[in-house]
Design a protein around this motif. Structure first.
Motif, PDB file in Angstrom:
ATOM      1  N   GLY A 130       0.257-108.079  72.897  1.00 14.47           N
ATOM      2  CA  GLY A 130      -0.597-108.905  73.732  1.00 14.47           C
ATOM      3  C   GLY A 130      -0.256-110.369  73.487  1.00 14.47           C
ATOM      4  O   GLY A 130       0.082-110.763  72.374  1.00 14.47           O
TER       5      GLY A 130
ATOM      6  N   ILE B 266       5.183-104.467  77.008  1.00 14.52           N
ATOM      7  CA  ILE B 266       5.355-103.097  76.516  1.00 14.52           C
ATOM      8  C   ILE B 266       6.818-102.899  76.129  1.00 14.52           C
ATOM      9  O   ILE B 266       7.716-103.139  76.949  1.00 14.52           O
ATOM     10  CB  ILE B 266       4.941-102.087  77.593  1.00 14.52           C
TER      11      ILE B 266
ATOM     12  N   SER C  80      -7.400-107.771  71.142  1.00 11.23           N
ATOM     13  CA  SER C  80      -6.776-109.092  71.268  1.00 11.23           C
ATOM     14  C   SER C  80      -7.738-109.999  72.013  1.00 11.23           C
ATOM     15  O   SER C  80      -8.037-109.766  73.188  1.00 11.23           O
ATOM     16  CB  SER C  80      -5.483-109.005  72.092  1.00 11.23           C
TER      17      SER C  80
ATOM     18  N   HIS D 185      -7.403-101.590  69.383  1.00  9.98           N
ATOM     19  CA  HIS D 185      -6.680-102.739  68.845  1.00  9.98           C
ATOM     20  C   HIS D 185      -7.054-103.952  69.681  1.00  9.98           C
ATOM     21  O   HIS D 185      -6.623-104.082  70.820  1.00  9.98           O
ATOM     22  CB  HIS D 185      -5.176-102.452  68.921  1.00  9.98           C
TER      23      HIS D 185
ATOM     24  N   VAL E 161       3.087-102.329  71.763  1.00  8.39           N
ATOM     25  CA  VAL E 161       2.586-103.196  72.814  1.00  8.39           C
ATOM     26  C   VAL E 161       2.225-104.535  72.183  1.00  8.39           C
ATOM     27  O   VAL E 161       1.632-104.576  71.108  1.00  8.39           O
ATOM     28  CB  VAL E 161       1.331-102.564  73.457  1.00  8.39           C
TER      29      VAL E 161
ATOM     30  N   ARG F 208      10.197-100.694  74.756  1.00  7.17           N
ATOM     31  CA  ARG F 208      10.772 -99.354  74.942  1.00  7.17           C
ATOM     32  C   ARG F 208      10.414 -98.461  73.754  1.00  7.17           C
ATOM     33  O   ARG F 208      10.150 -98.962  72.655  1.00  7.17           O
ATOM     34  CB  ARG F 208      12.296 -99.455  75.019  1.00  7.17           C
ATOM     35  N   SER F 209      10.475 -97.166  73.951  1.00 12.23           N
ATOM     36  CA  SER F 209      10.106 -96.203  72.906  1.00 12.23           C
ATOM     37  C   SER F 209      10.839 -96.449  71.594  1.00 12.23           C
ATOM     38  O   SER F 209      10.278 -96.354  70.517  1.00 12.23           O
ATOM     39  CB  SER F 209      10.432 -94.780  73.347  1.00 12.23           C
TER      40      SER F 209
ATOM     41  N   ILE G 175       0.717-108.673  78.824  1.00 13.58           N
ATOM     42  CA  ILE G 175       0.937-107.545  77.927  1.00 13.58           C
ATOM     43  C   ILE G 175       2.416-107.189  78.000  1.00 13.58           C
ATOM     44  O   ILE G 175       2.953-106.984  79.089  1.00 13.58           O
ATOM     45  CB  ILE G 175       0.123-106.314  78.388  1.00 13.58           C
TER      46      ILE G 175
ATOM     47  N   LEU H 244       0.144-107.695  67.993  1.00 17.36           N
ATOM     48  CA  LEU H 244       0.878-106.432  68.009  1.00 17.36           C
ATOM     49  C   LEU H 244      -0.017-105.194  67.947  1.00 17.36           C
ATOM     50  O   LEU H 244      -0.938-105.130  67.144  1.00 17.36           O
ATOM     51  CB  LEU H 244       1.785-106.379  66.776  1.00 17.36           C
ATOM     52  N   SER H 245       0.281-104.183  68.784  1.00 19.90           N
ATOM     53  CA  SER H 245      -0.364-102.872  68.646  1.00 19.90           C
ATOM     54  C   SER H 245       0.744-101.832  68.559  1.00 19.90           C
ATOM     55  O   SER H 245       1.482-101.629  69.525  1.00 19.90           O
ATOM     56  CB  SER H 245      -1.229-102.545  69.865  1.00 19.90           C
ATOM     57  N   GLN H 246       0.852-101.179  67.418  1.00 17.89           N
ATOM     58  CA  GLN H 246       1.915-100.190  67.264  1.00 17.89           C
ATOM     59  C   GLN H 246       1.354 -98.798  67.561  1.00 17.89           C
ATOM     60  O   GLN H 246       0.588 -98.259  66.769  1.00 17.89           O
ATOM     61  CB  GLN H 246       2.478-100.254  65.835  1.00 17.89           C
TER      62      GLN H 246
ATOM     63  N   ALA I  67      10.688-110.273  80.219  1.00 21.57           N
ATOM     64  CA  ALA I  67      11.113-109.020  80.836  1.00 21.57           C
ATOM     65  C   ALA I  67      12.558-108.692  80.524  1.00 21.57           C
ATOM     66  O   ALA I  67      12.950-107.534  80.509  1.00 21.57           O
ATOM     67  CB  ALA I  67      10.908-109.083  82.347  1.00 21.57           C
TER      68      ALA I  67
ATOM     69  N   ASP J 122      10.253-103.079  77.939  1.00 19.76           N
ATOM     70  CA  ASP J 122      10.231-102.104  79.019  1.00 19.76           C
ATOM     71  C   ASP J 122       9.507-102.670  80.244  1.00 19.76           C
ATOM     72  O   ASP J 122       9.989-102.577  81.356  1.00 19.76           O
ATOM     73  CB  ASP J 122       9.502-100.841  78.522  1.00 19.76           C
ATOM     74  N   GLU J 123       8.345-103.260  80.001  1.00 17.78           N
ATOM     75  CA  GLU J 123       7.552-103.771  81.111  1.00 17.78           C
ATOM     76  C   GLU J 123       6.729-104.963  80.667  1.00 17.78           C
ATOM     77  O   GLU J 123       6.315-105.037  79.513  1.00 17.78           O
ATOM     78  CB  GLU J 123       6.566-102.700  81.582  1.00 17.78           C
TER      79      GLU J 123
ATOM     80  N   ILE K  85      -4.452 -96.929  70.866  1.00 24.24           N
ATOM     81  CA  ILE K  85      -3.310 -96.302  70.215  1.00 24.24           C
ATOM     82  C   ILE K  85      -3.534 -94.786  70.174  1.00 24.24           C
ATOM     83  O   ILE K  85      -4.602 -94.331  69.773  1.00 24.24           O
ATOM     84  CB  ILE K  85      -3.174 -96.847  68.780  1.00 24.24           C
TER      85      ILE K  85
ATOM     86  N   ILE L  77       3.215-106.878  81.900  1.00 24.65           N
ATOM     87  CA  ILE L  77       2.072-106.741  82.802  1.00 24.65           C
ATOM     88  C   ILE L  77       1.174-107.966  82.670  1.00 24.65           C
ATOM     89  O   ILE L  77       0.626-108.231  81.611  1.00 24.65           O
ATOM     90  CB  ILE L  77       1.257-105.476  82.447  1.00 24.65           C
TER      91      ILE L  77
ATOM     92  N   LYS M 197       4.760 -96.122  71.694  1.00 25.81           N
ATOM     93  CA  LYS M 197       5.152 -97.432  72.209  1.00 25.81           C
ATOM     94  C   LYS M 197       4.573 -98.537  71.344  1.00 25.81           C
ATOM     95  O   LYS M 197       3.487 -98.384  70.788  1.00 25.81           O
ATOM     96  CB  LYS M 197       4.567 -97.627  73.620  1.00 25.81           C
TER      97      LYS M 197
ATOM     98  N   GLU N  62      13.736 -90.170  78.398  1.00 28.82           N
ATOM     99  CA  GLU N  62      13.414 -90.328  76.984  1.00 28.82           C
ATOM    100  C   GLU N  62      13.310 -88.949  76.315  1.00 28.82           C
ATOM    101  O   GLU N  62      13.679 -88.777  75.163  1.00 28.82           O
ATOM    102  CB  GLU N  62      12.114 -91.116  76.820  1.00 28.82           C
TER     103      GLU N  62
END
Lengths: 336, 336, 336, 336
Positions: free
Chosen positions: B40, B4, D31, D29, B38, B6-7, B2, B30-32, B54, B60-61, D42, B63, B36, D75
């Motif tokens: 997958g 993630i 995947s 969402h 994200v 940045r804002s 996953i 994509l999950s908007q 990364a 940002d992260e 979300i 996982i 954030k 932020e």
């Protein structure tokens, strides 16, 4: 050694401890307190095991009073040891910076990195040919081919070579190529490897295991010193704690502690110590300010493509910035 | 995996991550969210390194969502693995107790211990011939002479032999004598040794390093399984924490955790786990109650005279008591 | 107290330490070793601070030899303390199980849980009215309304009530409703609260802070005992370590350790200790096998809907299963 | 929030999770990977509890993706917060040093220390009137008399006053005297106290608990900010690890980490952080080099006679030396 007896130890129990001490050729020294009886043992109790007393009836606790290391202690050698690695003197007034990629990946990658870190002021090149990896499915290093590339980089740049050796059977071949042999954190307790390295005519970079106490760290150095190799440089690279933001917790406190208790030089690895490239610069500055004798830093021309440890690797540009910062701090603490 | 962002990641940054995923032959998803974005990543991301993403701008992260081990997982093999060691079946309904001295010291010491632990119900004999010690000045084991004494004890008592191997170069000789080869806690991360042992036709007792996470522990097992040796028994022996009353903190929580995540058997070492003979009995009972498949316990005819680890060794009488306790708990949890 | 001097301490330095000891009305006892001079101090050194000596010239280390706690020690009171809570006797032959929801949420939730845990064999009901939460945005408890619901549950079921008090200003009101007052792990070091509770005529459940050593834990109990309240039950609920699989690391080793050093009863909280409902049963069995005097377990009629700690809460059915398991282990260790 | 399903989750299980998400007014969402199904959620999942999903059938893991703190995040407020304490601006270009004794002991002790630390360059005076102590038999502070002496010292020297408040009932009286109220490490999790302080019109010095993660530390700050007090200064003072040479392990890594994630200023306490006066100077230098906004240091005219924490207190002369060192490092990192 101090032997503390239980509150209601009988005269017989006390005499049995006293007798045992005498049997071992040592001298007991009794202190009868209001609540506890304490027996001091006079003589080199490094050779006497706690077990000899801890399990006798009436004994509550046995507290060693001598430090377990001797050759590594400042009491044994009051002046700072300076270790010469291909002309770089670690432990003297000048700071030494070792830089390079986590793994040797290719000729191009290595030579580019070597040229850039040299230009920025590093005098020694790091790079792994044999890699200890958590996963059997991860890249395990180029082996001897990696060593050959390191030697080639030395020829082109004049940088001395620092690389890891993972097993006593590989000491000879690694020593053929490298200027300094590194004991990785996972191998700090590997006494077979330490013994082999104590017989080799090369300086050793001994990394602290991520859960080693100060005593254990210096005892691993003692293995090297006791075997005859006194060209030992210690390296702090982060310990394992409950903290999760950083990959490890860089423990800079050990730098002044080692300086006090031992004559050996100590450098700091902010790359493994934090596991995050964005913390490498501030923690490098902090390491030098705390009194470290140098740094070992991961640099990669393209961290996002690195075979290993990319997240903690600096770009060459960022490394150049680090060197500028370090110079300023070095001047502020009276070093170069 | 996953990813993630940045804002305030830009559309361009998002597309660059998406592009990278496709380049690697994987599928982005994509999950908007309101705050954030994200992404997958669909596909076996065990082969894709976090670094690939990364360090991309806007990230940002990262996982990971797959467990890093595969062959050691219960998903891979749903049924419990049972490992046969000289006739003792570890991981089945019957509990197996391995007992004996920390170090093999002499014929008399070993044979006496072996006879007594067998009588009390142990079916396997432990004893160190090669010893990893913190101090270079401490007893380092009898080496091959120790192995010979172990073989002699087997002949006299019928007990199978469990003993430590410290380096890949010693695997062959230890395998010649022993019924089960032990990887000590300090060597859990020694990938060279693990690789050698993955090729040997003997069961392996893999001790958890004192600062290993569950994932790291199972990844060391994965080295053995991936190399072809699936006769692996795990062993919890205490972790390093801030606690000072016990030498280590025996982490029994890992027993049911391993049972859930892996098919491999797990036993417990309450002697190293606590470092105190007076805690060995209660923690042995607790280990069995938590679901352990057996125990490995240090027993010495005269702990106060032991060359090593005397403080945590039981007398043969005390060990007999332990076996009685263990039998009662075993019955209470439906085992033998 | 043992004072260890540096290797090269001068006669003058030694005499200055000796002088200082005499000034304080204590008796020095010199042991001159080959490498170190050691001075034993005879007299109640609990009132003398380490600082009085640690900073004198020539002093290397100061080692206290008396345990810091007195009233909590088994030496002070050799027999087990048994604490009566609304008729349940904690610390005797019979095990006591406290069960209930993390937070009191509603009349229905509480009464249903109470009825079910009573039926399964619990004799005391837990439930939080005042909740310490990591986030200011999380549910903080029903306050006095929660206390009233607890009293109502007691009336209906006959279960005694155990609930947390967070501040000295709330001691009175909580004591009006509860049969036993709980000091949460985050408050174990809250000396103001401990002092208030030492004056209250109710038994106290003192939870171990997640980073408290055994000495610190018993010193918090000492605050209660020294103030006059000797109805203290200790509770192990997991410590903070590097381990990430479990929310905390339940440290069962402390159970037999407390039994040895103190006369106070100790129970175990496997819910917070592991943070995972699937580990609660095996660790409950292990706790009893290790010698705990009881358990405190989170039970919720519908864990997925719990306002807090749902992931570690058992359903009433699962709790019933736990009670069966516990009874079997209790019998195996000679308890009820 | 990311919900990871088990490998063999059924379609029905997946739909039940999806249904649950929609029930809560959030958008799922999906995947579908080769091995795992992952569902992104979300919407502001700070208000949704992990438990809502973690216990549903088929769910393997729930991973939060939003940071739990909001007001404390960079932020939320991109620019550095600067906190004014009696004219000293913490968080700006200028470094601020708070110095003084651990406990206020007497007029003479306090005034002498205040005069000396002011002369050396400190602008704020620390000193404990209410002391949290591990032992009930140790000195617990002078209480309001101590506060009066602090006010007197302010009058004589112009230094602002920083002192600890231990309970919400004491907030008012301490705020009457002090310029900045300190939350001690043992109280970082004391939500009652944090709530009271969020309503007070004084800046707060929030010390990190010795086992707090970065998230927990910022969540305690969030309590203050959410209640309306945004004059918050963070303070690192050492964490609890397995390391035994230092009393705590000063974790300087948190300094650049806080700078990245939060807008709040952070200072460092090398006295508690190391527990050893001989490490205070090097670690102070390191703290500034790592980017800290200031220091809080224990100074006592006669550390060997201090009522508390003497072993980690500097003499006024040593403190003067520290200020010189700090000035040099400050210049090297572009601060004053």
């Amino acid at each position: 050694m101090i032997i503390i007896l239980r509150s209601h130890a009988t005269e017989e129990e006390i005499q049995s401890v006293v007798g045992r001490i005498k049997e071992l050729g040592l001298t007991p020294h009794l202190s009868q307190g209001t609540e506890k009886t304490v027996i001091g043992v006079i003589g080199d109790d490094r050779i006497v095991r706690r077990e000899n007393f801890a399990l006798l009836p009436g004994v509550d606790e046995v507290i060693p009073i001598l430090k377990p290391y001797k050759l590594a202690s400042r009491e044994f050698r009051p002046n700072d040891t300076v270790v010469d690695v291909a002309g770089s003197k670690i432990g003297g007034k000048e700071l030494v910076v070792i830089a390079g990629p986590c793994s040797v990946e290719s000729e191009e990658q290595l030579l580019e990195t070597a040229a850039r870190v040299r230009q920025a002021g590093a005098t020694l090149l790091r790079g792994g040919a044999y890699k200890p990896r958590t996963s059997p499915y991860a890249f395990q290093g180029l082996g001897e081919d990696g060593l050959r590339l390191l030697a080639q980089a030395r020829e082109k740049t004049g940088l001395g070579i620092v690389t890891e050796v993972m097993e006593s059977s590989e000491v000879e071949i690694v020593a053929d190529y490298a200027d300094m042999l590194q004991v990785g954190a996972r191998n700090m307790h590997n006494t077979k490897l330490l013994r082999s390295l104590s017989k080799v005519n090369k300086p050793i970079l001994l990394k602290r295991n991520f859960s080693a106490t100060l005593n254990e760290f210096l005892m691993s150095a003692e293995y090297l010193l006791a075997g005859g190799n006194d060209r030992v440089v210690l390296c702090e690279r982060g310990i394992r704690t409950f903290v999760e933001y950083t990959r490890n917790t860089l423990d800079l406190n050990i730098v002044p502690a080692v300086k006090k208790l031992s004559h050996l030089p100590i450098i700091v690895d902010p790359s493994h110590g934090t596991g995050r490239q964005d913390l490498v610069l501030p923690m490098s500055r902090a390491a030098i300010a705390a009194g470290a004798d140098g740094l070992i830093v991961e640099v990669h021309p393209n961290p996002a493509e690195a075979f290993s440890d990319g997240e903690q690797s600096l770009t060459p540009d960022k490394f150049q910035e680090l060197m500028k910062d370090v110079r300023r701090i070095a001047a502020a603490v009276g070093r170069k």
